[in-house]
Write a protein that holds these residues in place. Sequence first.
Motif, PDB file in Angstrom:
ATOM      1  N   GLY A 191       2.585 -10.726 -12.766  1.00 32.58           N
ATOM      2  CA  GLY A 191       3.538  -9.862 -12.301  1.00 32.58           C
ATOM      3  C   GLY A 191       3.731  -8.621 -13.257  1.00 32.58           C
ATOM      4  O   GLY A 191       3.170  -8.568 -14.354  1.00 32.58           O
ATOM      5  N   ASP A 192       4.404  -7.625 -12.751  1.00 29.65           N
ATOM      6  CA  ASP A 192       4.571  -6.463 -13.621  1.00 29.65           C
ATOM      7  C   ASP A 192       5.493  -6.747 -14.801  1.00 29.65           C
ATOM      8  O   ASP A 192       6.351  -7.741 -14.884  1.00 29.65           O
ATOM      9  CB  ASP A 192       5.453  -5.318 -12.712  1.00 29.65           C
ATOM     10  N   ASP A 193       5.188  -6.282 -16.020  1.00 32.85           N
ATOM     11  CA  ASP A 193       6.082  -6.359 -17.274  1.00 32.85           C
ATOM     12  C   ASP A 193       7.018  -5.483 -17.268  1.00 32.85           C
ATOM     13  O   ASP A 193       7.795  -5.780 -18.382  1.00 32.85           O
ATOM     14  CB  ASP A 193       4.989  -6.165 -18.202  1.00 32.85           C
ATOM     15  N   VAL A 219      -2.311  -1.229  -7.188  1.00 28.58           N
ATOM     16  CA  VAL A 219      -1.566   0.069  -7.711  1.00 28.58           C
ATOM     17  C   VAL A 219      -0.246  -0.001  -8.548  1.00 28.58           C
ATOM     18  O   VAL A 219      -0.399   0.685  -9.455  1.00 28.58           O
ATOM     19  CB  VAL A 219      -1.447   0.773  -6.287  1.00 28.58           C
ATOM     20  N   SER A 220       0.422  -0.988  -8.091  1.00 22.94           N
ATOM     21  CA  SER A 220       1.681  -1.235  -8.771  1.00 22.94           C
ATOM     22  C   SER A 220       1.245  -1.897 -10.532  1.00 22.94           C
ATOM     23  O   SER A 220       1.922  -1.252 -11.393  1.00 22.94           O
ATOM     24  CB  SER A 220       2.572  -2.141  -8.366  1.00 22.94           C
ATOM     25  N   PHE A 221       0.202  -2.544 -10.665  1.00 22.14           N
ATOM     26  CA  PHE A 221      -0.214  -2.783 -11.861  1.00 22.14           C
ATOM     27  C   PHE A 221      -0.537  -1.544 -12.724  1.00 22.14           C
ATOM     28  O   PHE A 221      -0.579  -1.617 -13.829  1.00 22.14           O
ATOM     29  CB  PHE A 221      -1.169  -3.962 -11.868  1.00 22.14           C
ATOM     30  N   THR A 279       2.417   0.405 -13.568  1.00 21.00           N
ATOM     31  CA  THR A 279       3.281  -0.108 -14.738  1.00 21.00           C
ATOM     32  C   THR A 279       2.569   0.109 -16.065  1.00 21.00           C
ATOM     33  O   THR A 279       3.153   0.280 -17.346  1.00 21.00           O
ATOM     34  CB  THR A 279       3.182  -1.649 -14.401  1.00 21.00           C
ATOM     35  N   ALA A 280       1.249  -0.225 -16.258  1.00 21.89           N
ATOM     36  CA  ALA A 280       0.480   0.199 -17.470  1.00 21.89           C
ATOM     37  C   ALA A 280       0.582   1.395 -17.814  1.00 21.89           C
ATOM     38  O   ALA A 280       0.590   1.843 -19.148  1.00 21.89           O
ATOM     39  CB  ALA A 280      -1.152  -0.381 -17.233  1.00 21.89           C
ATOM     40  N   THR A 281       0.557   2.526 -17.029  1.00 21.39           N
ATOM     41  CA  THR A 281       0.664   3.860 -17.205  1.00 21.39           C
ATOM     42  C   THR A 281       2.062   4.169 -17.853  1.00 21.39           C
ATOM     43  O   THR A 281       2.192   4.766 -18.694  1.00 21.39           O
ATOM     44  CB  THR A 281       0.537   4.702 -16.108  1.00 21.39           C
ATOM     45  N   GLN A 282       3.111   3.534 -17.218  1.00 20.85           N
ATOM     46  CA  GLN A 282       4.357   3.717 -17.732  1.00 20.85           C
ATOM     47  C   GLN A 282       4.637   2.914 -18.769  1.00 20.85           C
ATOM     48  O   GLN A 282       5.509   3.379 -19.947  1.00 20.85           O
ATOM     49  CB  GLN A 282       5.375   2.918 -16.815  1.00 20.85           C
ATOM     50  N   GLY A 307      -7.465   5.866  -6.465  1.00 23.48           N
ATOM     51  CA  GLY A 307      -7.810   6.891  -7.246  1.00 23.48           C
ATOM     52  C   GLY A 307      -6.526   7.688  -7.823  1.00 23.48           C
ATOM     53  O   GLY A 307      -6.426   8.266  -8.982  1.00 23.48           O
ATOM     54  N   ASP A 308      -5.578   7.874  -6.869  1.00 23.87           N
ATOM     55  CA  ASP A 308      -4.302   8.670  -7.394  1.00 23.87           C
ATOM     56  C   ASP A 308      -3.641   8.087  -8.718  1.00 23.87           C
ATOM     57  O   ASP A 308      -3.097   8.764  -9.446  1.00 23.87           O
ATOM     58  CB  ASP A 308      -3.246   8.748  -6.198  1.00 23.87           C
ATOM     59  N   ALA A 309      -3.393   6.518  -8.507  1.00 17.88           N
ATOM     60  CA  ALA A 309      -2.843   5.890  -9.513  1.00 17.88           C
ATOM     61  C   ALA A 309      -3.577   5.997 -10.838  1.00 17.88           C
ATOM     62  O   ALA A 309      -2.999   6.219 -11.959  1.00 17.88           O
ATOM     63  CB  ALA A 309      -2.758   4.641  -9.112  1.00 17.88           C
ATOM     64  N   LEU A 310      -4.970   6.180 -10.700  1.00 20.49           N
ATOM     65  CA  LEU A 310      -5.747   6.144 -11.961  1.00 20.49           C
ATOM     66  C   LEU A 310      -5.779   7.536 -12.528  1.00 20.49           C
ATOM     67  O   LEU A 310      -5.706   7.795 -13.656  1.00 20.49           O
ATOM     68  CB  LEU A 310      -7.242   5.626 -11.783  1.00 20.49           C
TER      69      LEU A 310
END
Length: 343
Positions: A32-34, A88-90, A93-96, A113-116
Amino acid sequence: MTSKFRRAGSAVAIVAALGLALSACGGGSDSGDDGEGGGDTSSITFIPKNLGNPYFDASDTGGKKAADEIGTTWKQVGPTESTPDSQVSFINTATQQRAGALVVSANDPTAIGDALEEARNAGTKVVTMDSDTEPQFRDVFVSQADAAGIAKSQVDLIAEQIGGKGEIAILSAAANATNQNEWIKLMEEELAASHPDIKLVQTVYGDDDDQKSFDKTAGLLQSHPNLKGIISPTTVGIAAAARYLSDSEYKGKVALTGLGTPNQMREYVKDGTVKGFALWDPEQLGYLSAYAADALASGDIEGKEGDKFEAGDLGEYTVGADGVVVLGEPTVFDESNIDDFDF
């Protein structure tokens, strides 16, 4: 590419680049997201296609080993299903969390691609591993092996096992998996060029799900009574197909090859269900990917052709055209050498 790779003849041959090694999941895995937080710009976050996949468990083990050597942190997070939307959600979250680098095995070449892009714009370096995106969405792609070499090895294996003629089918992973589709395209070309008496009658997709792959195997055999062989270029698929064949009337009559790990395929080689298959070492793939990610995050390389970096026990690697780093060549596993490997 440096060669600390040990080939198939040695007791611990590195199924350098192909092979697929699957051991136990590293302790940092999470499904899950952290949540958002202060972040750690020296950290590496690994997002596989899906969790619970022994291939990626092995990659996670290798990545964690490299991170320990480097002195950075590595964690695995990801979806339970092998779909692009679920990744995408992971990534977000890593970006945040301001991760220093991402290592991603892409479920689609463009959908994430957009998320990356957002991650890279925020300063996070992006390494794709095993399955690539379009090049503009990442800094480096760590490839398990040359795609043409992977395709040819699988075609050669099935051709040998069915005597060079007859009907075959392919049991793949997801229909939009970049690496699978590239291999299948090259396998079709190799069959047309070198094996005119072998007919590819159908390609089906098990979505890297054990039960679905098992059921797809049954469907192939029912739909094609003259089927002589199956190629499954995915560790989940080949193991599920082998399990079906081993308990069926088709054992010893329908050949099976593809990409699998020694530990998951050993019993099927020993009982005669499978004569031979290929792979690279997924643990080595995760290990190399972690070193590439750290080299990018620390500014040692930019991902340009000709960039060089050290990858621990594997030695020095050079970034090739389009930002691609190749781990090595596949190894073929059969009854003569399978007990030399433990992954």
